[in-house]
Design a protein around this motif. Structure first.
Motif, PDB file in Angstrom:
ATOM      1  N   PRO A  39     118.444  59.511  82.951  1.00 44.80           N
ATOM      2  CA  PRO A  39     118.679  58.125  83.549  1.00 44.80           C
ATOM      3  C   PRO A  39     117.532  57.601  83.588  1.00 44.80           C
ATOM      4  O   PRO A  39     117.408  56.118  83.527  1.00 44.80           O
ATOM      5  CB  PRO A  39     119.056  58.776  85.283  1.00 44.80           C
ATOM      6  N   ALA A  42     117.251  55.681  80.458  1.00 38.96           N
ATOM      7  CA  ALA A  42     118.225  54.547  80.456  1.00 38.96           C
ATOM      8  C   ALA A  42     118.073  53.346  81.109  1.00 38.96           C
ATOM      9  O   ALA A  42     118.028  52.245  80.725  1.00 38.96           O
ATOM     10  CB  ALA A  42     119.774  55.175  80.784  1.00 38.96           C
ATOM     11  N   VAL A  68     127.638  53.710  80.530  1.00 42.76           N
ATOM     12  CA  VAL A  68     126.981  53.774  81.982  1.00 42.76           C
ATOM     13  C   VAL A  68     126.592  52.493  82.391  1.00 42.76           C
ATOM     14  O   VAL A  68     126.149  51.430  81.608  1.00 42.76           O
ATOM     15  CB  VAL A  68     125.854  54.844  81.672  1.00 42.76           C
ATOM     16  N   LEU A  73     123.494  54.025  87.501  1.00 39.25           N
ATOM     17  CA  LEU A  73     122.304  54.777  87.655  1.00 39.25           C
ATOM     18  C   LEU A  73     121.735  54.403  89.219  1.00 39.25           C
ATOM     19  O   LEU A  73     120.990  55.365  89.621  1.00 39.25           O
ATOM     20  CB  LEU A  73     121.453  53.918  86.556  1.00 39.25           C
ATOM     21  N   GLY A  77     122.080  58.132  89.868  1.00 41.36           N
ATOM     22  CA  GLY A  77     120.926  58.646  88.622  1.00 41.36           C
ATOM     23  C   GLY A  77     120.065  59.575  89.204  1.00 41.36           C
ATOM     24  O   GLY A  77     119.633  60.468  88.316  1.00 41.36           O
ATOM     25  N   LEU A  83     122.838  61.526  81.002  1.00 39.39           N
ATOM     26  CA  LEU A  83     123.941  60.240  81.206  1.00 39.39           C
ATOM     27  C   LEU A  83     125.254  60.772  81.190  1.00 39.39           C
ATOM     28  O   LEU A  83     126.266  60.118  81.640  1.00 39.39           O
ATOM     29  CB  LEU A  83     123.733  59.271  80.385  1.00 39.39           C
TER      30      LEU A  83
END
Length: 235
Positions: A39, A42, A68, A73, A77, A83
Motif C-alpha cells: 500500500p 501504491a 485500487v 488505501l 491501507g 494490494l
C-alpha cells in the motif's frame, strides 16, 4: 441555444458512432502495479502521477485483475500487506463496445474505470468515465482551436503531436493529407515509414511533411513534431 450547447448536443448523439478502442488509453501507456505491491508503494505512485485509481496486474501487465482507489488505501491501507487484499474486481469491456452504452453502464454501476479486453481476453487498455465525458466537453473548451487536444501548435507553425493520435483526426482538423495506409495512428505512420522504432531526435520526410521524433523508448514512439514543408510530388 448557444453554439457551445449545440456542439455539445451533437457530440452526445455522436457517442454512438465511437467505440471504446478509439478513446481508450493503450496498455503501453497505462500505469499499473503488480498485485504484490505494498500500500505504501501504491500511495507513492498515486502521489507522483496524480492518480486516484491504479489498475493492478498479476504476473504480466496484459493480465489486469483489479483496481485500487485512493479511498481504499486511505481507509484500509494500514491493515493489509499487499494490494491484492484491497483491490476491487475490474469492470471488463470489449474494444468494440460503443461508448454511449458504456457511459450509461458506468453511471448506473458507479464504476469510474473499465479495463478494455480484446477477443482473446487479454487487456489492451483502460477507459475512464472522464475519458468519455471529455468526448463531449473536451474540444468545446477550445472551440477556437481547430487542433485536437492531443496536438499543440508550436510558434514555428509545426505541431507537437501525441503518437497515438489518429492520422485521420489530424488530416481532418488541419486539412492536411498525411498518408494513411494499413495503420491508424501517427505511431503507425512512423513505423511504416522507417520500418523500425526510431530514436529520440530522428527526423525524416514523408510526402511533403517533416516528422521529428521528440520522445521514444525501446518499444514505442510517444511524441513527434510534424511540420508541413510543401505539397507532395504530384499533388
Amino acid at each position: 441555444m448557444t453554439t457551445q450547447e449545440a456542439e455539445m448536443i451533437d457530440k452526445i448523439f455522436g457517442l454512438g458512432d465511437t467505440t471504446v478502442r478509439e478513446i481508450m488509453v493503450p496498455l503501453v501507456e497505462v500505469v499499473a502495479v503488480p498485485s504484490t505491491t505494498t500500500p505504501d508503494d501504491a500511495v507513492t505512485v498515486m502521489l507522483e502521477r496524480g492518480f486516484s485509481r491504479l489498475p493492478i496486474f498479476r504476473q504480466r501487465v496484459t493480465n489486469l485483475v483489479g483496481v485500487v482507489t485512493a479511498m481504499d488505501l486511505l481507509r484500509r491501507g494500514a491493515s493489509v500487506r499487499a494490494l491484492e487484499e484491497l483491490m476491487r474486481q475490474p469492470y471488463y469491456v470489449p474494444e468494440t463496445k460503443r461508448i454511449d452504452d458504456l457511459l450509461r453502464e458506468m453511471q448506473r454501476s458507479g464504476v469510474h474505470l473499465a479495463v478494455v479486453v480484446d477477443e482473446y481476453g487479454g487487456s489492451t487498455g483502460i477507459v475512464t468515465l472522464e475519458d468519455i465525458v471529455e468526448q463531449i466537453v473536451g474540444d468545446i473548451q477550445d472551440a477556437h482551436d481547430r487542433a485536437p487536444a492531443s496536438m499543440e501548435r508550436l510558434p514555428d507553425g509545426s505541431y507537437r503531436v501525441l503518437a497515438r493520435t489518429e492520422v485521420d483526426e489530424i488530416n481532418k482538423a488541419l486539412d492536411w493529407d498525411l498518408p494513411k495506409e494499413d495503420y491508424e495512428t501517427v505511431a503507425g505512420l512512423v513505423l511504416a515509414s522507417l520500418h523500425r522504432i526510431p530514436r529520440t531526435g530522428e527526423e525524416f520526410q514523408v510526402r511533403g511533411y517533416t516528422i521529428t521524433v521528440l520522445e521514444a523508448d525501446t518499444r514505442r514512439v510517444v511524441v513527434v513534431k510534424i511540420a508541413r514543408t510543401g505539397k507532395p510530388e504530384g499533388g
